[in-house]
Design a protein around this motif. Structure first.
Motif, PDB file in Angstrom:
ATOM      1  N   ALA A 149     -36.186   9.796   8.183  1.00 11.35           N
ATOM      2  CA  ALA A 149     -35.190  10.503   7.372  1.00 11.35           C
ATOM      3  C   ALA A 149     -34.122   9.539   6.853  1.00 11.35           C
ATOM      4  O   ALA A 149     -33.712   9.633   5.688  1.00 11.35           O
ATOM      5  CB  ALA A 149     -34.548  11.612   8.195  1.00 11.35           C
ATOM      6  N   LYS A 150     -33.684   8.617   7.704  1.00 16.69           N
ATOM      7  CA  LYS A 150     -32.600   7.716   7.303  1.00 16.69           C
ATOM      8  C   LYS A 150     -32.999   6.845   6.121  1.00 16.69           C
ATOM      9  O   LYS A 150     -32.242   6.706   5.152  1.00 16.69           O
ATOM     10  CB  LYS A 150     -32.173   6.839   8.495  1.00 16.69           C
ATOM     11  CG  LYS A 150     -31.005   5.925   8.168  1.00 16.69           C
ATOM     12  CD  LYS A 150     -30.410   5.302   9.421  1.00 16.69           C
ATOM     13  CE  LYS A 150     -31.277   4.203   9.986  1.00 16.69           C
ATOM     14  NZ  LYS A 150     -30.611   3.522  11.126  1.00 16.69           N
ATOM     15  N   THR A 151     -34.168   6.256   6.199  1.00 17.53           N
ATOM     16  CA  THR A 151     -34.623   5.389   5.107  1.00 17.53           C
ATOM     17  C   THR A 151     -34.890   6.189   3.841  1.00 17.53           C
ATOM     18  O   THR A 151     -34.613   5.730   2.727  1.00 17.53           O
ATOM     19  CB  THR A 151     -35.887   4.624   5.515  1.00 17.53           C
ATOM     20  OG1 THR A 151     -36.884   5.560   5.991  1.00 17.53           O
ATOM     21  CG2 THR A 151     -35.599   3.620   6.626  1.00 17.53           C
ATOM     22  N   SER A 152     -35.416   7.401   3.999  1.00 16.50           N
ATOM     23  CA  SER A 152     -35.710   8.241   2.829  1.00 16.50           C
ATOM     24  C   SER A 152     -34.428   8.660   2.109  1.00 16.50           C
ATOM     25  O   SER A 152     -34.375   8.688   0.873  1.00 16.50           O
ATOM     26  CB  SER A 152     -36.504   9.484   3.252  1.00 16.50           C
ATOM     27  OG  SER A 152     -37.762   9.118   3.801  1.00 16.50           O
ATOM     28  N   VAL A 153     -33.392   8.979   2.886  1.00 15.17           N
ATOM     29  CA  VAL A 153     -32.105   9.346   2.285  1.00 15.17           C
ATOM     30  C   VAL A 153     -31.511   8.148   1.540  1.00 15.17           C
ATOM     31  O   VAL A 153     -30.979   8.286   0.427  1.00 15.17           O
ATOM     32  CB  VAL A 153     -31.124   9.862   3.354  1.00 15.17           C
ATOM     33  CG1 VAL A 153     -29.708   9.965   2.789  1.00 15.17           C
ATOM     34  CG2 VAL A 153     -31.576  11.221   3.873  1.00 15.17           C
ATOM     35  N   ALA A 154     -31.614   6.958   2.143  1.00 19.20           N
ATOM     36  CA  ALA A 154     -31.103   5.748   1.490  1.00 19.20           C
ATOM     37  C   ALA A 154     -31.822   5.503   0.168  1.00 19.20           C
ATOM     38  O   ALA A 154     -31.208   5.116  -0.838  1.00 19.20           O
ATOM     39  CB  ALA A 154     -31.255   4.550   2.416  1.00 19.20           C
ATOM     40  N   THR A 161     -32.810   0.164   5.772  1.00 21.01           N
ATOM     41  CA  THR A 161     -31.725   0.917   5.141  1.00 21.01           C
ATOM     42  C   THR A 161     -30.667  -0.032   4.583  1.00 21.01           C
ATOM     43  O   THR A 161     -30.191   0.139   3.449  1.00 21.01           O
ATOM     44  CB  THR A 161     -31.088   1.883   6.147  1.00 21.01           C
ATOM     45  OG1 THR A 161     -32.086   2.813   6.598  1.00 21.01           O
ATOM     46  CG2 THR A 161     -29.928   2.648   5.517  1.00 21.01           C
ATOM     47  N   ASP A 218     -30.922   7.746  -7.235  1.00 25.88           N
ATOM     48  CA  ASP A 218     -29.908   8.467  -8.004  1.00 25.88           C
ATOM     49  C   ASP A 218     -28.990   7.518  -8.770  1.00 25.88           C
ATOM     50  O   ASP A 218     -28.448   7.873  -9.823  1.00 25.88           O
ATOM     51  CB  ASP A 218     -29.072   9.350  -7.080  1.00 25.88           C
ATOM     52  CG  ASP A 218     -29.845  10.557  -6.570  1.00 25.88           C
ATOM     53  OD1 ASP A 218     -30.917  10.856  -7.137  1.00 25.88           O
ATOM     54  OD2 ASP A 218     -29.389  11.199  -5.597  1.00 25.88           O
ATOM     55  N   SER A 278     -43.146   8.244   5.068  1.00 25.04           N
ATOM     56  CA  SER A 278     -41.747   8.177   4.622  1.00 25.04           C
ATOM     57  C   SER A 278     -41.592   7.119   3.542  1.00 25.04           C
ATOM     58  O   SER A 278     -42.149   7.253   2.455  1.00 25.04           O
ATOM     59  CB  SER A 278     -40.812   7.935   5.807  1.00 25.04           C
ATOM     60  OG  SER A 278     -41.163   6.755   6.517  1.00 25.04           O
ATOM     61  N   LYS A 286     -33.225   7.817  -1.706  1.00 25.69           N
ATOM     62  CA  LYS A 286     -32.798   8.854  -2.666  1.00 25.69           C
ATOM     63  C   LYS A 286     -31.474   8.458  -3.318  1.00 25.69           C
ATOM     64  O   LYS A 286     -31.309   8.585  -4.543  1.00 25.69           O
ATOM     65  CB  LYS A 286     -32.647  10.185  -1.932  1.00 25.69           C
ATOM     66  CG  LYS A 286     -32.189  11.355  -2.832  1.00 25.69           C
ATOM     67  CD  LYS A 286     -33.203  11.627  -3.939  1.00 25.69           C
ATOM     68  CE  LYS A 286     -32.936  12.941  -4.661  1.00 25.69           C
ATOM     69  NZ  LYS A 286     -31.636  12.980  -5.338  1.00 25.69           N
ATOM     70  N   ARG A 287     -30.525   7.965  -2.542  1.00 21.60           N
ATOM     71  CA  ARG A 287     -29.249   7.518  -3.106  1.00 21.60           C
ATOM     72  C   ARG A 287     -29.477   6.360  -4.075  1.00 21.60           C
ATOM     73  O   ARG A 287     -28.876   6.305  -5.152  1.00 21.60           O
ATOM     74  CB  ARG A 287     -28.304   7.087  -1.980  1.00 21.60           C
ATOM     75  CG  ARG A 287     -27.799   8.241  -1.118  1.00 21.60           C
ATOM     76  CD  ARG A 287     -27.029   7.705   0.071  1.00 21.60           C
ATOM     77  NE  ARG A 287     -26.521   8.779   0.916  1.00 21.60           N
ATOM     78  CZ  ARG A 287     -26.124   8.620   2.163  1.00 21.60           C
ATOM     79  NH1 ARG A 287     -26.178   7.421   2.726  1.00 21.60           N
ATOM     80  NH2 ARG A 287     -25.669   9.641   2.866  1.00 21.60           N
TER      81      ARG A 287
END
Length: 289
Positions: A182-187, A147, A193, A213, A189-190
């Motif tokens: 989830a944490k790495t996937s959200v990072a 992350t 973006d 993931s 996605k940001r």
């Protein structure tokens, strides 16, 4: 220099060690037997060929340091977060002792090495998983380091490249390990973006929560030849669906044929192809992914 090495490695003829010589007593480590074609070769020649078999192109496992040396321009790599180490949040028996043994054996503090360097002059942040450390399992520190590396790539406005090799989530950390998916996937996605370019390179093996993931979320998803890639094990799947699976099931080639990978790339060609992608995503010196 590495490009020249790749060319030479394809053209040079290597001597095969005679079977009778192989039976003689020789110092440990001088020769290596390929687990695929069973032929024996000098270890130094195998290493010069980036640990790709000189006879059958079988890709032997690489540790994190070997990948760094083969992929990044000499003298450009700077490691990040090398001092992060795992604790024992669930008081799992003997967990700390096993971690310490792996640190001594591998000379790394966790199952992933992160940092920044240059690939043919193009800056990139990377995370390289090492299956020697707890089978490359994903615990809290592995998730945190990946992350942080993604966030560093975002700050630098440069690509993020990951080499995955993992047995999946680390059982000794329970749900804390699963949360890293989830944490790495959200990072990521940001990062996406914000226009970030993510290249995922899956090596043998990439399984479990890692394959489900961050390993599969690349703008480009590549793999090395013959790599095992999948979530559940073959036997579990066969027992669940009560059917026999194809012989090449969960191999990189099988996934490519079924549209889950963009390409399967030989290690000998990898740096050049990734460099070409990085160049494509340049415009007048500015990053434009």
């Amino acid at each position: 220099m590495l490009k020249d090495l790749f060319v030479k490695s394809k053209k040079k003829k290597y001597a095969t060690i005679p079977s009778d010589a192989a039976k003689q007593d020789v110092p440990e480590g001088i020769m290596t037997k390929c687990p695929n074609c069973k032929k024996i070769m000098y270890t130094k020649e195998l290493q010069k060929n980036l640990k790709v078999c000189l006879h059958c192109d079988f890709h032997h496992k690489m540790n994190a340091f070997e990948r760094l040396d083969s992929f990044f321009d000499e003298g450009t790599f700077e490691e990040l977060d090398a001092d992060l180490i795992s604790e024992n949040p669930l008081d799992f028996p003997d967990y700390i002792e096993k971690l310490e043994k792996d640190r001594e054996k591998t000379n790394i503090n966790e199952a992933v090495v992160t940092g920044a360097g240059k690939v043919d002059g193009f800056e990139a942040v990377t995370a390289i998983m090492d299956s020697r450390f707890r089978m490359g399992s994903m615990g809290s520190v592995v998730g945190e380091k990946i992350t942080r590396a993604i966030e560093e790539a975002d700050r630098r406005n440069c690509p993020f490249i990951i080499f995955t090799a993992s047995g999946g989530a680390r059982m000794q950390e329970g749900v804390l390990s699963l949360m890293q998916m989830a944490k790495t996937s959200v990072a990521l996605k940001r990062f996406s973006d914000n226009g970030g370019l993510f290249i995922s390179i899956m090596t043998h093996p990439t399984t479990g929560g890692v394959s489900a993931s961050f390993a599969s979320l690349g703008d480009y998803n590549f793999a090395e030849p013959g790599a095992l890639i999948g979530f559940a094990g073959r036997r579990i799947i066969e027992q669940t669906i009560r059917e026999d699976l194809p012989e090449d099931f969960q191999t990189a080639e099988f996934l490519l044929k079924h549209g889950q990978l963009d390409d399967v790339i030989s290690r000998l060609d990898l740096k050049e192809k990734i460099s070409n992608i990085l160049e494509i995503h340049q415009w007048d010196g500015e990053l434009t992914w």
